[in-house]
Design a protein around this motif. Structure first.
Motif, short mmCIF file in Angstrom:
data_model
loop_
_atom_site.label_atom_id
_atom_site.label_comp_id
_atom_site.label_asym_id
_atom_site.label_seq_id
_atom_site.Cartn_x
_atom_site.Cartn_y
_atom_site.Cartn_z
N UNK A 70 0.83 -1.21 0.00
CA UNK A 70 0.00 0.00 0.00
C UNK A 70 0.86 1.26 0.00
N UNK A 71 1.95 1.24 0.77
CA UNK A 71 2.75 2.45 0.92
C UNK A 71 3.36 2.88 -0.41
N UNK A 72 3.87 1.94 -1.15
CA UNK A 72 4.47 2.27 -2.44
C UNK A 72 3.41 2.72 -3.44
N UNK A 73 2.27 2.06 -3.45
CA UNK A 73 1.20 2.46 -4.37
C UNK A 73 0.68 3.84 -4.02
N UNK A 74 0.51 4.11 -2.73
CA UNK A 74 0.07 5.45 -2.31
C UNK A 74 1.10 6.49 -2.72
N UNK A 75 2.38 6.16 -2.60
CA UNK A 75 3.45 7.09 -2.98
C UNK A 75 3.39 7.41 -4.46
N UNK A 76 3.20 6.38 -5.29
CA UNK A 76 3.09 6.60 -6.72
C UNK A 76 1.95 7.55 -7.02
N UNK A 77 0.79 7.29 -6.41
CA UNK A 77 -0.36 8.14 -6.66
C UNK A 77 -0.15 9.56 -6.16
N UNK A 78 0.41 9.72 -4.96
CA UNK A 78 0.61 11.05 -4.40
C UNK A 78 1.60 11.87 -5.23
N UNK A 79 2.67 11.24 -5.68
CA UNK A 79 3.66 11.95 -6.50
C UNK A 79 3.04 12.40 -7.82
N UNK A 80 2.26 11.51 -8.46
CA UNK A 80 1.62 11.88 -9.72
C UNK A 80 0.60 13.00 -9.49
N UNK A 81 -0.16 12.90 -8.41
CA UNK A 81 -1.17 13.91 -8.11
C UNK A 81 -0.54 15.28 -7.86
N UNK A 82 0.52 15.30 -7.06
CA UNK A 82 1.19 16.57 -6.76
C UNK A 82 1.85 17.14 -8.01
N UNK A 83 2.49 16.27 -8.81
CA UNK A 83 3.11 16.75 -10.04
C UNK A 83 2.06 17.31 -11.01
N UNK A 84 0.92 16.60 -11.12
CA UNK A 84 -0.15 17.10 -11.96
C UNK A 84 -0.70 18.43 -11.48
N UNK A 85 -0.78 18.60 -10.14
CA UNK A 85 -1.25 19.86 -9.58
C UNK A 85 -0.31 21.00 -9.94
N UNK A 86 1.00 20.76 -9.84
CA UNK A 86 1.98 21.79 -10.18
C UNK A 86 1.87 22.18 -11.65
N UNK A 87 1.70 21.20 -12.51
CA UNK A 87 1.58 21.48 -13.93
C UNK A 87 0.28 22.21 -14.25
#
Length: 505
Positions: A70-87
């Motif tokens: 779960x931790x790694x999957x959540x990390x993948x999602x959070x990083x993509x979400x934050x990167x998408x927000x910045x863009x």
């Protein structure tokens, strides 16, 4: 409060808030975004792109969390979400913003089911029942504060901060999960089902595109809709074929042979129509038929978000005492009562009093609170760690899919009926469903509404009211079907520990 699990819960609540509020907070800023970037014709895709990618990828992320944790999957999602927000915050055109919103949705598709799966890992069913009530409150709170925060940011800062605010908050949630979530991954050999993941995601993406654009942006009989529908059917049939042959399928179909999961997901497919139908079509009645402002009609709908967390808290106690099935049936019964009340009110009153609109939405929200909590606890408790992620994601995915299917059906029913009625009104030229939609939009826009002659305005209101009454009947049908499916769910009662126990006869 000293328990490390509680700090994990705080992090997950923050992550849930970010993904839940992202839609409501952006809705408020749409006029400013269009004013800054242009592209009014593509406005609806700001929400649709996010919903499309987040929904289509949920089952794949659920399976991934069962393989890598779960931790790694959540990390993948959070990083993509934050990167998408910045863009998104830096976007210089509407096309770029829509693309980055789709990227945001890819991250949210991982975060949303993984949050619920982590709760299933770290709490017993008795504890989980109480904690789920808090997360229901988070969703309700996001619906309440999203428009307010969005309006303040747009008025005093710029719409770009709606996305930039996700950067520090998302980073805090991610750091807290890594600091306080002690995960014990059950190591196992797994062959990644790439073909299943590709065919499922592609097929669902095409199906969702059909549901999102059919009858609104594209005619149902258009070659584009036919082509996407054919592609969806082909890919989904190929997906079903692969799942029977894959060594470790991305969505094990045998899960649906478990009665709690099979009947629970079928009921959720139906109840999604009640949830989304209320959110989409009740404001149309309030604004188009009764002439309420958007703010006033939204105030009635907010009772949906108030009833949900209250019922979730009460439902947690009911589940601990009596099991999963009574809470599910109570919630779905309330959905039937709320939908039937809406049908009765709309057919007996030309204008539904505002307090009764609020009461209907509160009852439906309470029904969703009782039933959703019961379904999640029952589904998670019917599988072990290695399948809990995909089982949880399948529930959220199927409920959202059901909502979009039912809303599309309701829209088709409304447009056909409305078109026929408008064609009988002198001075109204409407040849297609798109024309009927354009006339209905005049009732929803205060400026255009004020320009209509009183006789024409009344005739159009009567036509829209009659068409929406048929929508209410479809919503009631969805509520009844969901209740019928839930009658076949076996009861699960929880004692100490994490093992479910079938109820005594």
């Amino acid at each position: 409060m000293r328990d490390r699990r509680m700090f994990t819960v705080y992090a997950l609540m923050l992550a849930s808030f970010l993904t839940a509020v992202d839609v409501t907070i952006v809705d408020t800023a749409m006029p400013r975004i269009v004013g800054s970037l242009g592209g009014f014709a593509m406005l609806t895709w700001l929400v649709s792109a996010y919903m499309l990618t987040s929904t289509a990828t949920m089952p794949v992320y659920g399976k991934l969390s069962d393989i890598i944790g779960r931790k790694r999957t959540f990390t993948i999602g959070a990083v993509i979400f934050v990167a998408g927000s910045a863009l998104c915050g830096a976007a210089q055109s509407m096309e770029a913003l829509i693309l980055f919103r789709a990227l945001q949705g890819l991250g949210a598709g991982a975060m949303q089911p993984t949050v619920q799966t982590i709760l299933g890992d770290i709490f017993t069913p008795q504890e989980r029942a109480k904690v789920q009530g808090w997360f229901s409150a988070v969703w309700g709170f996001s619906a309440l504060v999203g428009p307010l925060v969005g309006g303040l940011m747009v008025d005093f800062l710029t719409w770009r901060y709606l996305f930039y605010i996700n950067l520090p908050l998302g980073a805090i949630a991610l750091l807290m999960v890594w600091r306080f979530f002690d995960e014990q991954v059950q190591r196992r050999k797994a062959r990644i089902d790439y073909l299943g993941a590709v065919t499922l995601t592609g097929g669902m993406a095409l199906l969702l595109l059909v549901l999102l654009t059919g009858g609104t942006q594209l005619p149902w009989a258009s070659p584009q809709i036919a082509g996407m529908a054919a592609g969806a059917v082909l890919l989904l049939l190929l997906f079903l074929w692969t799942q029977g042959r894959a060594a470790d399928p991305v969505l094990p179909l045998r899960l649906f042979r478990i009665p709690v999961i099979g009947w629970g997901n079928l009921s959720s497919l139906m109840v999604g129509g009640v949830m989304y139908g209320t959110s989409v079509y009740l404001p149309i009645w309030a604004q188009g038929v009764q002439g309420y402002s958007a703010t006033r009609s939204g105030a009635s709908l907010l009772w949906l978000s108030i009833g949900w967390p209250i019922a979730a808290v009460l439902g947690s106690r009911l589940i601990v005492r009596m099991g999963v099935r009574p809470s599910a049936l109570l919630g779905l019964g309330l959905n039937v009562a709320g939908s039937a009340g809406l049908v009765l009110l709309a057919r007996t009153m030309a204008e539904i009093p505002e307090v009764l609109l609020a009461l209907v939405t509160f009852v439906i929200g309470a029904g969703m609170g009782f039933s959703t909590l019961a379904f999640i606890l029952g589904i998670q408790s019917s599988v072990d760690w290695t399948q809990r992620g995909v089982a949880t994601a399948s529930f959220q995915f199927i409920r959202t899919l059901g909502g979009m299917i039912w809303v599309s059906a309701m829209g088709g029913v409304m447009n056909v009926d409305l078109l026929g009625r408008l064609q009988r009104i002198p001075g109204v030229e409407a040849r297609t469903a798109a024309d009927a939609g354009d006339w209905a939009n005049r009732l929803l826009d205060p400026a255009q509404r004020a320009a209509l002659a009183p006789e024409l305005l009344q005739a159009m209101q009567d036509a829209l009211a009659a068409a929406l009454r048929n929508v209410h009947l479809v919503m009631l049908l969805a509520a009844l079907l969901s209740l019928a499916a839930a009658l076949l769910i076996p009861n699960l009662r929880f004692e100490r520990g994490d093992a479910p126990k079938p109820a005594e006869a």
